[in-house]
Design a protein around this motif. Structure first.
Motif, PDB file in Angstrom:
ATOM      1  N   TRP A   4      24.523 -34.025  83.279  1.00 16.02           N
ATOM      2  CA  TRP A   4      25.807 -33.505  82.917  1.00 16.02           C
ATOM      3  C   TRP A   4      26.869 -34.579  83.105  1.00 16.02           C
ATOM      4  CZ3 TRP A   4      22.912 -31.977  87.090  1.00 16.02           C
ATOM      5  CH2 TRP A   4      23.519 -32.391  88.391  1.00 16.02           C
ATOM      6  N   GLU A   5      27.998 -34.245  82.677  1.00 12.81           N
ATOM      7  CA  GLU A   5      29.101 -34.982  82.878  1.00 12.81           C
ATOM      8  C   GLU A   5      29.366 -35.462  84.328  1.00 12.81           C
ATOM      9  OE1 GLU A   5      32.697 -33.943  80.427  1.00 12.81           O
ATOM     10  OE2 GLU A   5      33.703 -35.197  81.835  1.00 12.81           O
ATOM     11  N   GLY A   6      29.332 -36.768  84.786  1.00 10.13           N
ATOM     12  CA  GLY A   6      29.642 -37.008  86.074  1.00 10.13           C
ATOM     13  C   GLY A   6      28.389 -36.757  87.142  1.00 10.13           C
ATOM     14  N   ARG A   7      27.256 -36.571  86.771  1.00 12.39           N
ATOM     15  CA  ARG A   7      26.332 -36.201  87.794  1.00 12.39           C
ATOM     16  C   ARG A   7      25.853 -37.660  88.351  1.00 12.39           C
ATOM     17  NH1 ARG A   7      22.333 -39.115  86.222  1.00 12.39           N
ATOM     18  NH2 ARG A   7      20.281 -38.252  85.137  1.00 12.39           N
ATOM     19  N   THR A   8      25.736 -37.177  90.016  1.00 16.34           N
ATOM     20  CA  THR A   8      25.438 -38.563  90.645  1.00 16.34           C
ATOM     21  C   THR A   8      24.326 -37.938  91.521  1.00 16.34           C
ATOM     22  OG1 THR A   8      26.674 -38.331  92.587  1.00 16.34           O
ATOM     23  CG2 THR A   8      27.709 -39.697  90.565  1.00 16.34           C
ATOM     24  N   TYR A   9      23.574 -38.916  92.122  1.00 14.01           N
ATOM     25  CA  TYR A   9      22.540 -38.718  93.415  1.00 14.01           C
ATOM     26  C   TYR A   9      22.301 -39.910  93.986  1.00 14.01           C
ATOM     27  CZ  TYR A   9      19.444 -40.788  89.448  1.00 14.01           C
ATOM     28  OH  TYR A   9      19.054 -41.611  88.583  1.00 14.01           O
ATOM     29  N   ARG A  10      21.672 -39.899  95.267  1.00 20.54           N
ATOM     30  CA  ARG A  10      21.029 -40.800  96.055  1.00 20.54           C
ATOM     31  C   ARG A  10      19.906 -41.348  95.498  1.00 20.54           C
ATOM     32  NH1 ARG A  10      22.111 -40.181 102.716  1.00 20.54           N
ATOM     33  NH2 ARG A  10      20.371 -42.016 102.185  1.00 20.54           N
ATOM     34  N   ARG A  11      19.852 -42.835  95.467  1.00 20.97           N
ATOM     35  CA  ARG A  11      18.724 -43.387  94.877  1.00 20.97           C
ATOM     36  C   ARG A  11      17.640 -43.809  96.167  1.00 20.97           C
ATOM     37  NH1 ARG A  11      20.716 -44.292  89.430  1.00 20.97           N
ATOM     38  NH2 ARG A  11      22.446 -43.022  89.861  1.00 20.97           N
ATOM     39  N   ASP A  12      18.302 -43.559  97.472  1.00 21.80           N
ATOM     40  CA  ASP A  12      17.238 -43.892  98.378  1.00 21.80           C
ATOM     41  C   ASP A  12      16.448 -42.999  99.180  1.00 21.80           C
ATOM     42  OD1 ASP A  12      19.470 -42.987  99.617  1.00 21.80           O
ATOM     43  OD2 ASP A  12      19.550 -44.572 101.151  1.00 21.80           O
ATOM     44  N   ILE A  13      16.406 -41.663  98.888  1.00 15.59           N
ATOM     45  CA  ILE A  13      15.705 -40.638  99.589  1.00 15.59           C
ATOM     46  C   ILE A  13      14.253 -41.195  99.856  1.00 15.59           C
ATOM     47  CG2 ILE A  13      14.961 -38.401  99.447  1.00 15.59           C
ATOM     48  CD1 ILE A  13      18.069 -38.659  99.492  1.00 15.59           C
ATOM     49  N   GLY A  14      14.021 -40.727 101.011  1.00 12.00           N
ATOM     50  CA  GLY A  14      12.508 -41.252 101.685  1.00 12.00           C
ATOM     51  C   GLY A  14      12.546 -42.772 101.987  1.00 12.00           C
ATOM     52  N   GLN A  15      13.156 -43.821 101.333  1.00 10.95           N
ATOM     53  CA  GLN A  15      12.983 -45.056 101.796  1.00 10.95           C
ATOM     54  C   GLN A  15      12.933 -45.328 103.215  1.00 10.95           C
ATOM     55  OE1 GLN A  15      12.030 -47.081  99.437  1.00 10.95           O
ATOM     56  NE2 GLN A  15      12.190 -45.312  97.824  1.00 10.95           N
ATOM     57  N   ASP A  16      13.847 -44.908 104.241  1.00 17.45           N
ATOM     58  CA  ASP A  16      13.941 -45.237 105.448  1.00 17.45           C
ATOM     59  C   ASP A  16      12.475 -44.903 105.979  1.00 17.45           C
ATOM     60  OD1 ASP A  16      14.383 -42.455 105.137  1.00 17.45           O
ATOM     61  OD2 ASP A  16      15.535 -42.262 106.860  1.00 17.45           O
ATOM     62  N   LEU A  17      11.955 -43.880 105.784  1.00 17.39           N
ATOM     63  CA  LEU A  17      10.530 -43.445 106.220  1.00 17.39           C
ATOM     64  C   LEU A  17       9.558 -44.555 105.846  1.00 17.39           C
ATOM     65  CD1 LEU A  17      10.881 -39.713 106.889  1.00 17.39           C
ATOM     66  CD2 LEU A  17      11.505 -41.496 108.307  1.00 17.39           C
ATOM     67  N   LEU A  18       9.557 -44.706 104.495  1.00 16.66           N
ATOM     68  CA  LEU A  18       8.639 -45.487 103.857  1.00 16.66           C
ATOM     69  C   LEU A  18       8.595 -47.046 104.369  1.00 16.66           C
ATOM     70  CD1 LEU A  18       8.729 -44.865  99.823  1.00 16.66           C
ATOM     71  CD2 LEU A  18       7.284 -43.931 101.750  1.00 16.66           C
ATOM     72  N   LYS A  19       9.842 -47.397 104.880  1.00 17.42           N
ATOM     73  CA  LYS A  19      10.099 -48.709 105.546  1.00 17.42           C
ATOM     74  C   LYS A  19       9.319 -48.567 106.880  1.00 17.42           C
ATOM     75  CE  LYS A  19      13.941 -50.710 103.443  1.00 17.42           C
ATOM     76  NZ  LYS A  19      15.127 -49.879 103.173  1.00 17.42           N
ATOM     77  N   MET A  20       9.602 -47.526 107.706  1.00 16.25           N
ATOM     78  CA  MET A  20       9.011 -47.325 108.900  1.00 16.25           C
ATOM     79  C   MET A  20       7.565 -47.238 108.953  1.00 16.25           C
ATOM     80  SD  MET A  20      11.177 -44.315 110.884  1.00 16.25           S
ATOM     81  CE  MET A  20      10.084 -43.802 112.117  1.00 16.25           C
TER      82      MET A  20
END
Ligand code: AMP
Ligand code: GLY
Length: 436
Positions: free
Chosen positions: A418-434
């Motif tokens: 939809w117009e202007g929709r955004t989201y975070r692109r890094d969900i879960g990445q911190d735990l994958l790094k750990m």
């Protein structure tokens, strides 16, 4: 049986999705619900805090069970209202009464409860305008950063973490003397800062027996890398890999058991969810759990990754919660990992527009291997699904591994726009790094 679910967010859509799968559920009503919950039952335009109206609806429609999603009706005493009202007292209400709900409604009450029952948490002091000087003296005994919490519900904004003593003193004055958060900051809890990794543990209890539901982690800040303003939650994953058997044993022994026993000892009848916000603090043998906060409901957006992993019939579990024999049930949890990413309106968590038409939800367009949960959505006069809040839609995927679940979610959410929709692109990445 006929069931009424109260609430309107992504959490409630995920709960409705599971409740509708139950063979015990004949009719499901959701009040007020959203454009997504329509696919699980019938939406009813009703304010969950208008108890008289809710009670009237329950009688008229032969509802046997009321499941309460958000905290506001619980803190306002919906379970007590049902228990005390002729004709309604036999209705199963899943959610604690007013006293139990104080675990979320008053930080001071929750800290006092933890102190009384030896539950590990940050050391603290509660102060009022009259004891401001004690508060300032207490701040001087702590190390930076400083944690100040308004005692009451402050729309998720009542916790301040500041770096300097001067700032802490100024904020404490503003909270107590200038009522920065209104009545909610008439009392302030000053707390030791705990450094570690946060996670959410959920407990379903009948007041005596309990099941520990799958663990989850939510992502609160608006920006990638946990930057920017706090939000209602931008995504969640379940399980949390470091919450292994040894850690969960500590959580159960040190936190869950004393919490449930504490409720019994304090004569607080409690039938519902306990959401324990934890800080896992590194120690010699891994991590030690400390309670950051209690909530008296499921988390949002944690529910959107936790509930799809529950394979047991949730209505059966709720019935046993009401009957006080939850120990007669088993909780079956999927071994799959779940990843949920929330898509939000442009401008959120600041001001944003509503009413944008959402594309990609049609039957032939919607992803087949993910679940789409609605949060802030409604229908316009043309019947189109439009945005109706800051957090709008989330996509949850289950897969054998967390990386696969994340990948699937990120692939499938591309088509919902939809117009202007955004989201975070890094969900879960911190735990994958750990994990690496
Ligand atoms: P609360 O509303 O109590 O969950 O607090 C909001 C957020 O503040 C938590 O999710 C934590 O990230 C942080 N927080 C709260 N208390 C502490 C503490 N004692 N030490 C470190 N961080 C904290
Ligand atoms: N995800 C945090 C909350 O529901 O309060």
């Amino acid at each position: 049986m006929n069931i009424l679910l109260l609430g309107s967010g992504g959490r409630e859509h995920a709960m409705a999705y599971k409740i509708a799968q139950s063979t015990l559920c004949e009719r499901l009503y959701i009040a007020p619900g959203n454009a997504g919950t329509e696919s699980c039952g019938t939406n009813v335009n009703m304010d969950p805090c208008d108890f008289a109206q809710v009670g009237g609806f329950v009688l008229k429609h032969g509802i046997q069970m009321v499941v309460v999603g958000p905290e506001a009706p619980l803190v306002a005493g919906i379970a007590d209202y049902f228990a005390e009202t002729p004709g309604l007292s036999g209705v199963m209400v899943i959610g604690p009464g007013k006293t139990g709900a104080r675990l979320e409604g008053s930080k001071d009450f929750a800290k006092d409860f933890m102190a009384r029952h030896n539950i590990p948490t940050a050391t603290y002091r509660t102060v009022t305008a009259e004891t401001l000087d004690d508060g300032i003296a207490y701040l001087h005994t702590l190390q930076a950063p400083y944690v100040l919490k308004a005692d009451g519900l402050a729309a998720g904004k009542g916790v301040l973490i500041v770096d300097t003593l001067e700032e802490a003193e100024r904020e404490l004055r503003e909270m107590l003397v200038e009522a920065k958060f209104g009545k909610a900051s008439e009392k302030v809890v000053i707390e030791q800062y705990l450094s570690g990794v946060e996670l959410s543990v959920f407990v379903l209890t009948d007041g005596k027996h309990y099941h520990i539901l799958p663990t989850a982690k939510d992502y609160k800040r608006i920006g990638d890398g946990d930057t920017g303003l706090n939000t209602g939650g931008m995504g969640s994953i379940s399980p949390v890999h470091f919450a292994d058997k040894a850690f969960m044993r500590k959580v159960e022994d040190r936190i869950v058991v004393p919490t449930v026993k504490g409720l019994v000892q304090d004569h607080i009848s409690y039938k519902g969810f306990i959401f324990v916000g934890l800080m896992a603090v590194p120690c010699d043998d891994g991590y030690d759990p400390y309670v950051i906060e209690y909530n008296v409901r499921m988390g949002d957006p944690e529910t959107e990754s936790v509930f799809p992993r529950i394979e047991s019939d949730v209505v059966d579990l709720f019935t046993h919660v009401w009957n006080g024999d939850l120990h007669r049930t088993t909780l079956v949890v999927s071994r799959n990992a779940a990843a949920c990413v929330m898509m939000v309106a442009k401008g959120y968590p600041g001001s944003y527009k509503k009413g944008h038409v959402i594309h990609g939800l049609g039957e032939d367009e919607a992803p087949k291997d993910s679940i789409v949960f609605h949060a802030g959505t409604t229908r316009n006069e043309k019947g189109e699904v439009v945005t109706n809040g800051g957090r709008v839609i989330c996509v949850t995927s289950l897969a054998e591994s967390m990386p696969s679940a994340l990948l699937r979610t990120y692939q499938n959410l591309e088509n919902i726009t939809w117009e202007g929709r955004t989201y975070r692109r890094d969900i879960g990445q911190d735990l994958l790094k750990m994990m690496m």
